[in-house]
Design a protein around this motif. Structure first.
Motif, PDB file in Angstrom:
ATOM      1  N   VAL A  37       6.562 -29.233  33.123  1.00 25.13           N
ATOM      2  CA  VAL A  37       5.845 -29.503  31.747  1.00 25.13           C
ATOM      3  C   VAL A  37       5.129 -31.046  31.790  1.00 25.13           C
ATOM      4  O   VAL A  37       3.933 -30.852  31.420  1.00 25.13           O
ATOM      5  N   ALA A  38       5.689 -31.932  32.754  1.00 23.67           N
ATOM      6  CA  ALA A  38       4.824 -33.065  32.852  1.00 23.67           C
ATOM      7  C   ALA A  38       3.580 -32.706  33.605  1.00 23.67           C
ATOM      8  O   ALA A  38       2.541 -33.124  33.701  1.00 23.67           O
ATOM      9  N   GLU A  64      11.215 -29.873  33.347  1.00 23.79           N
ATOM     10  CA  GLU A  64      10.459 -30.918  32.982  1.00 23.79           C
ATOM     11  C   GLU A  64       9.630 -31.472  33.719  1.00 23.79           C
ATOM     12  O   GLU A  64       8.615 -31.959  33.319  1.00 23.79           O
ATOM     13  N   ARG A 112       1.773 -29.954  33.934  1.00 19.88           N
ATOM     14  CA  ARG A 112       0.883 -29.380  32.952  1.00 19.88           C
ATOM     15  C   ARG A 112       0.206 -30.323  31.987  1.00 19.88           C
ATOM     16  O   ARG A 112      -0.880 -30.368  31.752  1.00 19.88           O
ATOM     17  N   ASN A 113       1.110 -31.381  31.472  1.00 17.29           N
ATOM     18  CA  ASN A 113       0.652 -32.221  30.417  1.00 17.29           C
ATOM     19  C   ASN A 113      -0.570 -33.191  31.333  1.00 17.29           C
ATOM     20  O   ASN A 113      -1.739 -33.548  30.604  1.00 17.29           O
ATOM     21  N   ARG A 114      -0.022 -33.815  32.576  1.00 11.72           N
ATOM     22  CA  ARG A 114      -1.163 -34.521  33.358  1.00 11.72           C
ATOM     23  C   ARG A 114      -2.612 -33.701  33.620  1.00 11.72           C
ATOM     24  O   ARG A 114      -3.384 -34.143  33.551  1.00 11.72           O
ATOM     25  N   HIS A 115      -2.376 -32.255  33.817  1.00 15.28           N
ATOM     26  CA  HIS A 115      -3.462 -31.358  34.318  1.00 15.28           C
ATOM     27  C   HIS A 115      -4.348 -31.458  32.992  1.00 15.28           C
ATOM     28  O   HIS A 115      -5.550 -31.586  32.992  1.00 15.28           O
ATOM     29  N   ALA A 116      -3.772 -31.238  32.007  1.00 13.60           N
ATOM     30  CA  ALA A 116      -4.267 -31.217  30.651  1.00 13.60           C
ATOM     31  C   ALA A 116      -5.317 -32.456  30.394  1.00 13.60           C
ATOM     32  O   ALA A 116      -6.272 -32.535  29.831  1.00 13.60           O
ATOM     33  N   GLN A 117      -4.588 -33.389  30.463  1.00 14.91           N
ATOM     34  CA  GLN A 117      -5.169 -35.118  30.248  1.00 14.91           C
ATOM     35  C   GLN A 117      -6.289 -35.185  31.434  1.00 14.91           C
ATOM     36  O   GLN A 117      -7.249 -35.776  30.949  1.00 14.91           O
ATOM     37  N   THR A 118      -6.211 -34.707  32.552  1.00 12.73           N
ATOM     38  CA  THR A 118      -7.311 -34.956  33.374  1.00 12.73           C
ATOM     39  C   THR A 118      -8.434 -33.869  32.952  1.00 12.73           C
ATOM     40  O   THR A 118      -9.510 -34.299  33.073  1.00 12.73           O
ATOM     41  N   LYS A 119      -8.234 -32.749  32.449  1.00 11.99           N
ATOM     42  CA  LYS A 119      -9.373 -31.890  31.983  1.00 11.99           C
ATOM     43  C   LYS A 119      -9.873 -32.445  30.963  1.00 11.99           C
ATOM     44  O   LYS A 119     -11.143 -32.289  30.786  1.00 11.99           O
TER      45      LYS A 119
END
Length: 148
Positions: free
Chosen positions: A135-136, A132, A138-145
């Motif tokens: 996943v969080a 978990e 990776r999601n945070r990193h994707a949102q930052t990108k």
């Protein structure tokens, strides 16, 4: 569900490879020069005993900060690790993966062995967290990108 997976995993090579990781850690401590790699061996050895429900993730992705293991020194350390221990641990995981892939029920365990083989090649700069958390991150990193 991960408890059942971990039980069968332990029988299908996870126990043996966890011991191999710990043996590498003990050998690293004995050589004195290998002490920086020893802690990783013990952490990944424990992960190798019970991998389901956890995941290896890059520390830079998790913390969004560089550290000594995620920079150029980490790359040099991974190269040294690869030469002395990584290739042998990865080979052990690949051999167990091949055995697991013989049956349909063994495929998830074979995939996990291959993930650990990849980790065995370059463990410096990685950390073990709950799925978990990974996943969080990776999601945070994707949102930052995406926001950049």
């Amino acid at each position: 569900m991960s408890e059942i997976g971990n039980f069968f995993w332990f029988i299908l090579g996870g126990g043996f490879m966890g011991l191999a990781w710990w043996l590498s850690g003990f050998l690293a401590i004995i050589t004195i020069y290998g002490i920086p790699w020893a802690k990783s061996c013990f952490v990944i050895g424990y992960f190798s005993f019970l991998p389901f429900g956890k995941e290896a993730i890059n520390r830079k992705l998790l913390t969004e900060q560089d550290d000594i293991g995620t920079g150029s020194l980490g790359k040099a350390g991974n190269l040294i690790w690869l030469i002395f221990a990584g290739i042998w641990l990865a080979l052990g995981h690949v051999m167990f993966a091949a055995v697991c892939f013989i049956s349909i029920l063994g495929i998830p365990f074979g995939i996990q062995h291959l993930k650990l083989a990849g980790l065995a090649l370059a463990p410096i700069g990685q950390t073990i967290v709950a799925k978990e958390v990974a996943v969080a991150a990776r999601n945070r990193h994707a949102q930052t990108k995406l926001s950049k």
